[in-house]
Design an enzyme around this catalytic site. Structure first.
Site, short mmCIF file in Angstrom:
data_model
loop_
_atom_site.label_atom_id
_atom_site.label_comp_id
_atom_site.label_asym_id
_atom_site.label_seq_id
_atom_site.Cartn_x
_atom_site.Cartn_y
_atom_site.Cartn_z
N HIS A 149 0.84 -1.19 0.00
CA HIS A 149 0.00 0.00 0.00
C HIS A 149 0.88 1.24 0.00
CE1 HIS A 149 -2.71 3.17 1.28
NE2 HIS A 149 -3.65 2.42 0.74
N GLU A 188 -3.50 1.46 -7.82
CA GLU A 188 -3.87 2.58 -6.95
C GLU A 188 -2.88 3.72 -7.17
OE1 GLU A 188 -6.42 1.06 -3.41
OE2 GLU A 188 -4.37 1.35 -2.77
#
Ligand code: PEP
Length: 262
Positions: free
Chosen positions: A97, A169
Site C-alpha cells: 500500500h 492505486e
C-alpha cells in the site's frame, strides 16, 4: 472468466467493537442483494481480525491483513507473519500500500519477499501498484507499473500469476478529492494487462484480476467498474462505514452480471 471483487481496507480505523457493528450493518444493508457472482473482502486492523472473522463467519465476506512480515517467526518486534494471518482466519493480505511505501520505507524487492511468503502460506496477496504524481507528470506511469508488478511477481512461477490480485492505486489519487479519470484508469489497466501478457503469458493476462483503488465512491464507482480491464473496486474512506461499502458491493455485483470480460 475473472470473478469481480469489491474490497475495502479500514487502515487504522474500526477497533473490535466497531468491527462487530460494521458486520451487522453490512449484512443488514446487503439483505436481498445477490453477491454470489463476486468476491468481497474487508481488511481490518490486526487487533480487529478476530472480531471481524467471528462477525463475518458464514457470510460471503472474507477478511485479510493490511500488511505482513516476510519471515514466518522470530525476532521481529511489532510484526505479524503470514501463518499468523492464516490462523486468524485471513484469506487475503494487502501488500505495498502506498502508505507502507511512503511512511515505512517499504520497497518492491521487499514486497516480492512478502508475496512469496504469502503465497507459500496460502494467502491471496493483494499487490498495490501505482505511480506518484511526479512519475505521472514525467510520463513514466507504465514504466513504473511494469517495474513494480514484475518485481513483485519475480519469485512466482508463471502459472501462479493469476493467484494474486493486483490493485492499481495511483498514489496521487489515494485519499484525494477525486479518483483518476476513467480514461486514465482504462489506459493504465490496459497497460498492466499488456505487461502481464508480454512477461507472464496470455493466461496470466486474461485471468489475473486487477482492481482500481483511489478515491472511489458510490458515485464514481459505477463508471469505473464498467471499464473493460477493471475487475473490481478497492475502497478506503467511502467504505469505512458499512452503508458506504454496501453501496460499492451492490455496484460491483450489478456490473458482474453485465460485463463480458468477467
Ligand atoms: C486506499 O487507501 O487504498 C484507498 C483507496 O483510499 P481512498 O479510497 O480513501 O482513496
Amino acid at each position: 472468466m475473472r470473478r469481480p471483487i469489491a474490497g475495502t481496507g479500514w487502515k487504522m480505523n474500526n477497533g473490535a467493537a466497531d468491527a462487530y457493528r460494521y458486520a451487522a450493518a453490512l449484512k443488514q444493508a446487503l439483505t436481498g442483494v445477490d453477491v454470489s457472482g463476486i468476491d468481497v473482502f474487508v481488511l481490518p486492523p490486526f487487533t480487529s481480525l478476530h472480531a471481524a472473522g467471528a462477525a463475518f463467519a458464514n457470510s460471503p465476506v472474507a477478511i485479510g491483513g493490511q500488511n505482513m512480515h516476510w519471515d514466518d517467526a522470530g525476532g521481529w518486534t511489532g510484526e505479524i507473519s503470514a501463518p499468523m494471518l492464516v490462523e486468524a482466519g485471513c484469506r487475503y493480505v494487502e501488500l505495498a500500500h502506498s502508505e507502507r511505501l511512503q511512511h515505512f520505507g517499504e520497497t518492491y524487492p521487499l514486497v516480492r519477499r512478502k508475496v512469496d511468503q504469502a503465497m507459500a502460506a496460502g494467502l491471496v496477496p493483494i499487490i498495490c501498484l501505482g505511480e506518484t504524481a511526479a512519475e505521472k507528470a514525467a510520463g513514466r506511469a507504465d514504466e513504473v507499473l511494469s517495474e513494480q508488478v514484475l518485481t513483485s511477481l519475480a519469485g512466482q512461477p508463471i502459472e501462479r500469476t493469476a493467484d494474486v490480485v493486483l490493485a492499481y492505486e495511483p498514489r496521487w489519487a489515494i485519499g484525494a478529492a477525486d479518483a483518476a479519470s476513467p480514461e486514465y484508469v482504462a489506459a493504465r489497466h490496459a497497460a498492466l494487462r499488456r505487461i502481464l501478457r508480454e512477461h507472464r503469458g496470455e493466461n496470466a493476462a486474461l485471468e489475473t484480476r486487477i482492481l482500481y483503488g483511489g478515491s472511489v465512491t458510490p458515485e464514481n464507482g459505477k463508471e469505473l467498474i464498467e471499464i473493460e480491464d477493471v475487475d473490481g473496486l478497492f475502497v478506503g474512506r467511502a467504505a469505512w462505514k458499512a452503508e458506504g461499502f454496501a453501496r460499492i458491493v451492490k455496484i460491483v455485483s450489478e456490473a458482474a452480471s453485465r460485463k463480458k470480460s468477467f
